[in-house]
Every structure is written in C-alpha cells, then in structure tokens.
Design a protein around this motif. Structure first.
Motif, PDB file in Angstrom:
ATOM      1  N   ARG A 192      28.122  53.792 -46.925  1.00  0.00           N
ATOM      2  CA  ARG A 192      29.071  52.960 -47.688  1.00  0.00           C
ATOM      3  C   ARG A 192      30.489  53.216 -47.192  1.00  0.00           C
ATOM      4  NH1 ARG A 192      26.941  50.855 -52.496  1.00  0.00           N
ATOM      5  NH2 ARG A 192      28.964  49.817 -52.632  1.00  0.00           N
TER       6      ARG A 192
ATOM      7  N   ALA B 121      18.672  54.195 -44.371  1.00  0.00           N
ATOM      8  CA  ALA B 121      19.679  54.256 -45.435  1.00  0.00           C
ATOM      9  C   ALA B 121      20.897  53.452 -45.012  1.00  0.00           C
ATOM     10  CB  ALA B 121      20.065  55.708 -45.707  1.00  0.00           C
ATOM     11  N   THR B 122      21.911  53.408 -45.874  1.00  0.00           N
ATOM     12  CA  THR B 122      23.120  52.648 -45.558  1.00  0.00           C
ATOM     13  C   THR B 122      24.328  53.543 -45.794  1.00  0.00           C
ATOM     14  OG1 THR B 122      21.998  50.726 -46.479  1.00  0.00           O
ATOM     15  CG2 THR B 122      24.359  50.503 -46.069  1.00  0.00           C
TER      16      THR B 122
ATOM     17  N   ASP C 257      20.819  57.191 -56.133  1.00  0.00           N
ATOM     18  CA  ASP C 257      20.471  57.048 -54.710  1.00  0.00           C
ATOM     19  C   ASP C 257      21.706  57.139 -53.827  1.00  0.00           C
ATOM     20  OD1 ASP C 257      21.627  54.631 -55.233  1.00  0.00           O
ATOM     21  OD2 ASP C 257      20.102  53.435 -54.162  1.00  0.00           O
ATOM     22  N   LEU C 258      22.756  57.680 -54.423  1.00  0.00           N
ATOM     23  CA  LEU C 258      23.964  57.926 -53.606  1.00  0.00           C
ATOM     24  C   LEU C 258      24.062  59.416 -53.304  1.00  0.00           C
ATOM     25  CD1 LEU C 258      26.839  55.864 -55.305  1.00  0.00           C
ATOM     26  CD2 LEU C 258      25.729  55.428 -53.096  1.00  0.00           C
TER      27      LEU C 258
ATOM     28  N   LEU D  15      29.517  58.617 -47.363  1.00  0.00           N
ATOM     29  CA  LEU D  15      28.805  58.299 -48.597  1.00  0.00           C
ATOM     30  C   LEU D  15      27.595  57.463 -48.188  1.00  0.00           C
ATOM     31  CD1 LEU D  15      28.712  58.177 -51.718  1.00  0.00           C
ATOM     32  CD2 LEU D  15      30.129  56.112 -51.578  1.00  0.00           C
TER      33      LEU D  15
ATOM     34  N   GLU E 183      23.844  55.612 -49.088  1.00  0.00           N
ATOM     35  CA  GLU E 183      23.104  54.996 -50.182  1.00  0.00           C
ATOM     36  C   GLU E 183      21.677  54.733 -49.703  1.00  0.00           C
ATOM     37  OE1 GLU E 183      24.297  51.299 -53.034  1.00  0.00           O
ATOM     38  OE2 GLU E 183      23.966  50.850 -50.911  1.00  0.00           O
ATOM     39  N   GLY E 184      20.692  54.869 -50.633  1.00  0.00           N
ATOM     40  CA  GLY E 184      19.330  54.445 -50.265  1.00  0.00           C
ATOM     41  C   GLY E 184      18.309  55.549 -50.312  1.00  0.00           C
TER      42      GLY E 184
END
Ligand code: C2E
Ligand code: CA
Ligand code: CA
Length: 856
Positions: free
Chosen positions: A776, A773-774, A817-818, A784, A786-787
């Motif tokens: 943010r 995942a990433t 996806d957040l 937070l 994302e992914g």
C-alpha cells in the motif's frame, strides 16, 4: 724397443757370437792333429789359419755388413764372415780325415759335427747365415774329398744359396717395415691417449677380476690425491664417494661390478683428497679373454662437475626468484600439485594465501626501482618470519606473494595468521633513509573445501584476494562460492560494456552547476549514462571501475571529452562544461593532445572546458603528475578537484596544483544540517582554504532547501544538486538553456524518508511457501503490506518487489490483513523515484520465474 735393433737383427747374417767359432775351430783342429800325432801340411795349416782369423774378425765384418745397404756388399760380408771360414775349415778337416788313421777320421767328423752344431746355434733365426754356414762347410768337405765333383756340386748349390739369401733379405726387410709401421701406429695411439687424458676431458680405467684398479689415467689419480701407480691394486669403488647425495645409487655400480654387466654414464662423486666437490660420469664393460674367461673391467670416465654446476644454477633460476630468494611461481605450483596429488586423501589438505601489496607501485614510481626491489626483499623477509615453519612462501608476480600451508588448519588460525601477516607488512619500512608504508591484501582458499586441483584453488584464492582488495585493502578474505558470481557479473559487464562502446550505447547527461550569488547556470557537469539492454540503467560508479580494470577507460574518456565539446558548441558562450577524467587518463601523456584536438574540432575556447580530477592522481609518480598539470594549463583548460576530502588527504598538493575549483563531496553536504554535525565546520574550512588559494567551490549533491541555505551561508560559490536539477539528456540540457540561465531551487525543505503511496502486487516467500500480496505504501526502510492474515510478529520474509528487486524483511506489526514490515537493508530509490536494483545478487531466489509460477 727401438727401431734400429729390429733392422740389425734381421738384416745381418753373421750372428753376434760368431767369433766363438775361432777358439772352437782351433780346439777341434788341435785335437784332430794331436790324435794323428803329425804336423799339418802347409795347405791345411794355411786354410785353418785363414778360417780362424776370419772367425775372430767376425764382429768387425758384422759391423761392416750392418753398415752396408747394398745387397752385393752384404753378400761379400757373408762370404768373408761365414762362407770362407766354414768352407776352408770343412776342406781342412776333410784333408786331415783322409790323411790319418780311422781315429783321426772319426775325430775330424766329430769336429765338423761340433762346428755345424755351434753354427746352427749361433745363426738361429738367421736363415741365410745358417744356410751359408752349412753349405759352405759341406762344400769345403766335398771339394777336398772329391775334387772336381765337389767343385761342380758347390757351383750348382751356390746360385741356390744366393737366391735363398736374397729372398730372405727381402722378407726381412718387409717384416722390418711392417713392424716399424705397427710401432708407429702404436705409439701414435699412445700419444693421443696421453694427450686426451692430459686435457682432463676424459679418462680411462681398467680393473682385474677382483675389481681392483690395474690402470688409471694420471690426472684422475691426482684428483683422488695419489699417483696412478699407488692406486693400482686399490678397489675401484674406493675412488668414489658412493653415498653422496645426488649420485646415482651406490647399488648401481656395485651391482654392475659384481654382476659383470656393462654400465653407462653413472653419475658418481669423486672421493677427492681435499674435499673439493667433483662429479664424474663413468662407463665400463667387462672384458674376457679368448677362452671367455672374465678378466676384469675396462672403461672411461668424464668430468661432470661443470655440467652439474650449470644444471644446478639453471634449476635455481627455474625454481627460485633471484631477487628475494623465495621460491617462484613454478616451484610453488609444483609444491601445491605435489600436495594435491598425495597418495592419501588426508594428506591432500592445504591452504593457499595469495597476497598482494597495496601501494607498492607508488613506491616504485616515486622512489625508483632499486628502492622497490629493496622493499620487496624486506617484504619477503617479514613474510617468511610471520609464516615460520607453517608453510612455504613464494613470490609469484611483481608484488604478489603466495604462502602455501600444508595440512588442515582451522579457519580461525588462518584468519589469525593472515591478520599477523598484514600487520607485519604494514609496519613502516626504511629504504635508503626514506620511510615507506605499504599495506597488503590477502585472499585465502582451502583444499579440499574450496578446490581439489591447483587451478581451482589458485583461481579461488585469487577471487578471494580480489574481494579483499575490493573490500578496502589491508584486509584478508576467505573464498566463498558467491565470489564466482561477482566475478562472472564483472566479466559479463565488461563484455556488455565493450558492446555498448561499439554500438554507441553510452550517453552523456548534463547536470547544471549554479552560481550561488546569482542563481544562474554557469555550466554543466557531463555524466556518463549507460542503459543496459537487459539490466536497465547502470550507475557509472559501478561501470567506470570495470572500464578502468578492463582498459576501456581510455576510449570511453576520449569519447566523453569529444562529445561534451561538441554539445558545448551549441550552448551559450558563457556556459562551461566539466568533464570527469579518470586517474588512468590523467596518467596518459597523450591527454593534452586529445583535449586540444577535442577543443579544436568543436571550436571551443579552452577555458570553457573544466576537467574534474580526483585526489587519487597524487598517488602516482609526482614528476609525471606535475608535468601533466603544466601541460593541461598550457592548453588553457580549467581544472577542478573532484570529491575533495574523500580520499588521500594531504593539503600539500593543493598549494602546488593549479586548480580553479574544489568540489566538496556530497558526503559533507549530507547531514550537515543535522544538529551536532561537524560537516558544516569542515565545509567552512574548505571554503576559506579555497578562497585563500583563489579557487572556486562547488557543493555537490545538494538536495534540500535547508542544505542549500547552509552551503550558501558557508560561502560555497557554486551548487550542484537535485535541488536545482537532475542530470539532463543532451537534448533536454539544450532545451533547458533555451529557457534562460536563471535557476530556481525546488525541493523538500528537509531530508526525510520518502514515503510513496502505491498499489503494487508483490510475491512473498516464507520458508519456500509462496504468497501474493499488495504493497500500500513504501519507504526506504519499510512498507505497508495488505493481503496476508495471521502472520506472527518478527517473521522473516523474502519479498520480491519486481523482477530483479528482492529483499528480506521482518514483520513488525499485524492488524487484520495489514502488516508493517521493516527491510533488512534500506531500499535505494533512483532519480526517478523508482526502487533501484538491490545490491548483491545473493538475495535473489534462484529462479524467480519458478516462484512466480507457484504463487500463481
Ligand atoms: P561525481 O563526479 O562525484 O558525480 C556526481 C554524482 O553525483 C553523479 O552521479 C550525479 O548524478 C550525482 N548527483 C548530483 N546531484 C546529486 C544529488 O543532489 N543527490 C544525489 N544523491 N546525487 C547527486 P553519477 O552520474 O552516478 O556519477 C557517479 C560517478 O561516476 C561520478 O561521480 C564520477 O566519479 C563518475 N563518472 C560519471 N561520469 C563520468 C565520466 O564521464 N568519466 C569518468 N571518469 N567518471 C565519470
Ligand atoms: Ca565529477
Ligand atoms: Ca564529485
């Protein structure tokens, strides 16, 4: 038997009863004359008279013979005492026999036979006398009967008789000497034996075939309370208390006696009359006569009492602590070993409580060793009282104790006991009128859960104790597997630190200290920096305690002092430098000399150097502390009291110790701006106290403009913190000084959670499933992400933010996806805004690399 009678018997030829011859000869002669009915001739009468008179005088002659030593005198005595009376009697009888009828002859012959028989009886055992008696009688007879022929026969027999006599004399004398020598040896042996028995070192005994005493040395009989004669006839075994504890088994002796076998050095207790404890070692062997018939036993004994006593004393010394009377390390580990090697598995369960006193050293140092000893005794008593019958208490080191509890005990119960012990030991003590308070920390390990061998168990209890002390003392801690990794990490850090010292891997950074009134840099604080080759930067708050434990603080501290002075030499003269001094350095009497030498080498005025000391130096011996303050003041350096208010809080020492500055800890500054906080009031109080004592104040860790305004308003004379400057490398500090001394505050107005925008690839582990995942944006409390879609709220995830940065987080909200996640523990950011490594390795997955592979 005396020596004289032996000699008399063998050397006197005339038997003591010889005088009996006189009446016998008289009776014989009278009978013969009566039978013949005629008066004797003058010659016969004379011969008989002489013979009878000489016989009557036999005792006198025998005495003369005994008194004489020469052979000729003895021969003369024998001649007068035996030869002459016998010869004359023989001749007289022969004359009478020839002169009368057959009845007279017969009577004379019978008379001679009677006298010969009597002589043989009297002279029994005296061969020369016997021979002389026989020869002379028959010679007398022969002379009277055949005249010349008889005389010739006597003449021929005489030398032979003399030879036999002399030879016998010789034999007797030799015999007497041999007997005397044997007697001397005998009596000497008896005397030596008596002397030996008298010394009490050993004694002898003998029994008959029924094992009753036939001989016993006197002194030993006295021990049993009787005379040796009284004991004769008593059973040998009744001399001992065979059922006594510590004696060799009763069976050994009774068995040996009945089996008629030898025994050697059996330890037995004496059945003493007065109950006094006496020990003997006895040995014995059976004795047989020449026909191999068993006769009884004969043997010896020695006194073992002293030996036993000293052996017992030695064993006490070897097993017990002489001060407290508790068992010592050796006995404790022996007992533990015994439990752990019990034959049945369920018997091997036990628990070990390892106990260390907190602040004991302080008592020892301030009140002296006798007080320390008295304290240890009281501690031992309280410990035994708390433990009761549950287990065995031992002292295993200076102020280290151990409680060994056999059997399986619930952890809850152990926790309770540990708590009670800590409470009991933390109650005040009175020692010589002084009130003393100490504490205790306890580490607990259980067998078999935490180890099956004594080494493993003790090591683990030790680790638990370490953790208890680390957790803030006055606590107990159970062993847990991850303590090993902590200990291993510490050990590794210690090793790496040694390498860093050797290879110059340590650096000094300098953080400016700004005067509030002028906003000018007045000095720097030198702060250690260590960049670990693998783990990156490590905080001094982490490695300094390790260095202190490992004895590395002295070289590190000296290096810091010298380096700071060298760097200061390149700064403007009005700029000072503060160097942190560990309490261990402060306790080293060589510190003033080291400081002087560092100053001299760098050619620095002493008042440019400020030593920062924490309150903990006052925990140690006060005399030494006062002397050190005096010595350092003598050198001329400035002294600052670091981290004021965080430790041992007693204002008393502030009056005595010559500080130039008080540093107000960051914990007071932090949060002082929050409404309702009392920190501001505390800072104000510290400042007025310092002003009253003529000391400066530095507010530490000022990060925001609000905090700066507050500490300025409260009157702190100096400020140190990120709001002005972070610690700078030596080169950067020099460069900074070249731009001038004016400082400008630069930072946020108020403290708030930093929220950083970023795009960072992370790995998420959910119950072993790995996802990519990433991030943010991120703050200390959450991120937070994302992914990932469709993750239920409240899911707990493990997130790997970087190689050694792993944390647990809970999903708080999801939108497409957040998702918003909250960290289980707030993240820490280092001075460069980087996420700091997570404390506690337990959070890391076992093989991050492996997880990454699966994710990819
Ligand atoms: P300390 O003496 O209280 O040092 C001040 C600590 O606060 C330093 O941490 C410093 O970097 C940090 N600091 C300064 N301003 C701020 C701020 O605005 N915000 C925050 N959050 N922190 C700030 P550092 O360098 O990590 O040192 C930690 C401790 O390590 C020191 O505390 C000191 O007790 C010890 N230490 C450092 N260097 C030495 C040394 O050379 N010898 C000895 N014995 N101890 C040292
Ligand atoms: Ca400091
Ligand atoms: Ca400080």
């Amino acid at each position: 038997m005396g020596l004289a009678p032996v000699l008399t018997k063998s050397l006197v030829s005339i038997g003591p009863q010889w005088r009996v011859m006189a009446p016998v000869k008289l009776a014989v002669a009278a009978s013969v004359l009566a039978i013949g009915g005629a008066m004797p001739s003058g010659l016969v009468a004379t011969m008989l008279l002489i013979a009878i008179v000489l016989d009557a005088a036999a005792p006198l002659i025998a005495r003369l013979e005994a008194a004489s030593s020469g052979t000729s005198a003895k021969v003369a005595a024998m001649g007068a005492g035996i030869v002459l009376p016998m010869g004359l009697f023989g001749a007289a009888m022969a004359v009478l026999a020839q002169s009368g009828p057959a009845s007279v002859t017969n009577a004379a012959i019978e008379g001679v036979a009677v006298v010969v028989l009597l002589a043989s009886i009297i002279e029994a055992g005296r061969l020369p006398g016997l021979l002389a008696a026989h020869c002379s009688l028959w010679a007398g007879v022969a002379c009277a009967v055949s005249g010349l022929v008889g005389i010739i026969a006597v003449a021929c027999g005489l030398p032979f008789a003399i030879f036999v006599f002399v030879r016998q004399l010789q034999i007797d004398r030799d015999e007497a000497e041999r007997a005397a020598a044997a007697e001397r040896i005998d009596s000497r042996a008896r005397e030596i034996l008596a002397d030996y028995e008298e010394t009490g070192q050993g004694w002898f005994w003998e029994t008959d075939r029924r094992a009753t005493v036939t001989y016993l040395s006197d002194p030993v009989a006295a021990t049993v309370g009787a005379s040796a004669e009284d004991l004769v006839g008593r059973p040998f075994a009744s001399l001992f208390d065979l059922s006594a504890r510590g004696a060799d088994s009763e069976r050994s002796l009774t068995f040996a006696l009945t089996a008629r076998s030898s025994f050697n050095e059996l330890g037995v207790k004496a059945a003493t009359a007065d109950g006094e404890e006496r020990w003997w070692s006895i040995s014995g062997r059976p004795i047989y006569d020449e026909y191999k018939n068993f006769q009884g036993f004969r043997g010896s004994g020695t006194d073992l009492t002293e030996k036993r006593r000293s052996a017992e004393h030695a064993s006490r010394l070897a097993h017990y602590d002489s001060l407290t009377g508790l068992s010592n390390r050796f006995l404790q580990s022996q007992s533990l070993e015994k439990i752990l090697t019990a034959p049945q598995i369920h018997q091997r369960a036990c628990s070990v409580l390892l106990l260390d006193l907190d602040r004991f050293k302080q008592v020892n140092d301030t009140l002296g060793h006798p007080a320390g000893d008295a304290l240890l005794k009281q501690v031992a008593q309280r410990l035994e009282r708390s433990t009761g019958k549950l287990g065995r208490v031992g002292r295993v080191g200076g102020d280290e104790f151990q409680v060994l509890l056999p059997g399986r005990i619930e952890r809850v119960r152990l926790a309770q006991l540990a708590g009670q012990i800590i409470d009991a030991l933390s109650q005040p003590y009175t020692i010589d009128g002084d009130r003393v308070v100490i504490g205790a920390s306890i580490g607990i390990a259980l067998a078999p859960d935490d180890g099956m061998t004594s080494e493993a168990l003790i090591r683990n209890a030790d680790l638990a104790l370490y953790a208890a002390k680390d957790g803030g003392r006055g606590r107990y801690h159970f062993y847990a597997a991850d303590l090993h990794s902590d200990a291993e990490e510490r050990r590794q850090m210690e090793q790496d630190l040694r390498d860093a010292i050797a290879s110059g891997g340590l650096e000094l950074y300098y953080q400016p200290v700004i005067q509030t009134a002028t906003e000018r840099i007045t000095g720097f604080e030198a702060l250690l920096r260590w960049t670990h080759p693998v783990r990156g930067p490590i905080s001094p708050a982490k490695f300094i305690p390790v260095a202190e434990d490992a004895g590395l603080i002295a070289p590190i501290g000296e290096w810091a002092l010298r380096t700071a002075c060298q760097d200061m030499a390149r700064w403007p003269k009005e700029v000072r430098c503060a160097v942190n001094v560990s309490p261990l350095q402060f306790a080293n009497p060589a510190l003033p000399a080291i400081v002087t030498s560092a100053l001299a080498q760098a050619q620095i005025a002493p008042d440019r150097l400020e030593l920062e000391i924490t309150e903990s130096v006052f925990l140690n011996d006060s005399e030494g502390t006062d002397a050190m303050f005096k010595a350092l003041k003598g050198v001329g350096v400035r002294l600052a009291l670091d981290d004021f208010g965080t430790g041992y809080s007693s204002l008393g020492y502030l009056k005595k110790a010559p500080f130039d500055k008080i540093k107000i800890d960051q914990s007071f500054v932090r949060g002082a701006t929050v409404p309702g906080s009392r920190n501001g009031a505390i800072i104000a109080a510290i400042v007025s106290l310092a002003e009253a004592l003529g000391m400066e104040t530095t507010a530490e860790g000022v990060e925001t403009l609000d905090e700066l305004d507050l500490v300025r308003m409260l009157g702190c004379s100096h400020v140190q913190g990120y709001i002005y400057e972070r610690p700078l490398s030596s080169a950067k500090a020099l460069a900074r000084l070249e731009t001038g001394l004016i400082a400008v505050a630069d930072g946020p107005r108020a403290a708030r959670a930093i929220r950083q925008s970023m795009l960072r690839k992370i790995v998420i582990d959910h119950d072993g499933e790995i996802f990519n995942a990433t991030v943010r944006n991120i703050s200390p409390t959450g991120a937070l992400v994302e992914g990932l879609g469709n993750v239920p709220r409240d899911t707990v995830l493990r997130i790997q933010l970087a190689r050694d940065r792993v944390c647990d987080a809970t999903v708080r909200w999801v939108r497409g996806d957040l998702m918003g996640i909250e960290f289980a523990r707030p993240l820490r950011f280092d001075e460069d805004g980087q996420i700091a490594p997570m404390p506690g390795r337990a959070q890391e997955p076992a093989h991050p690399a492996a997880s990454m592979r699966r994710a990819g």
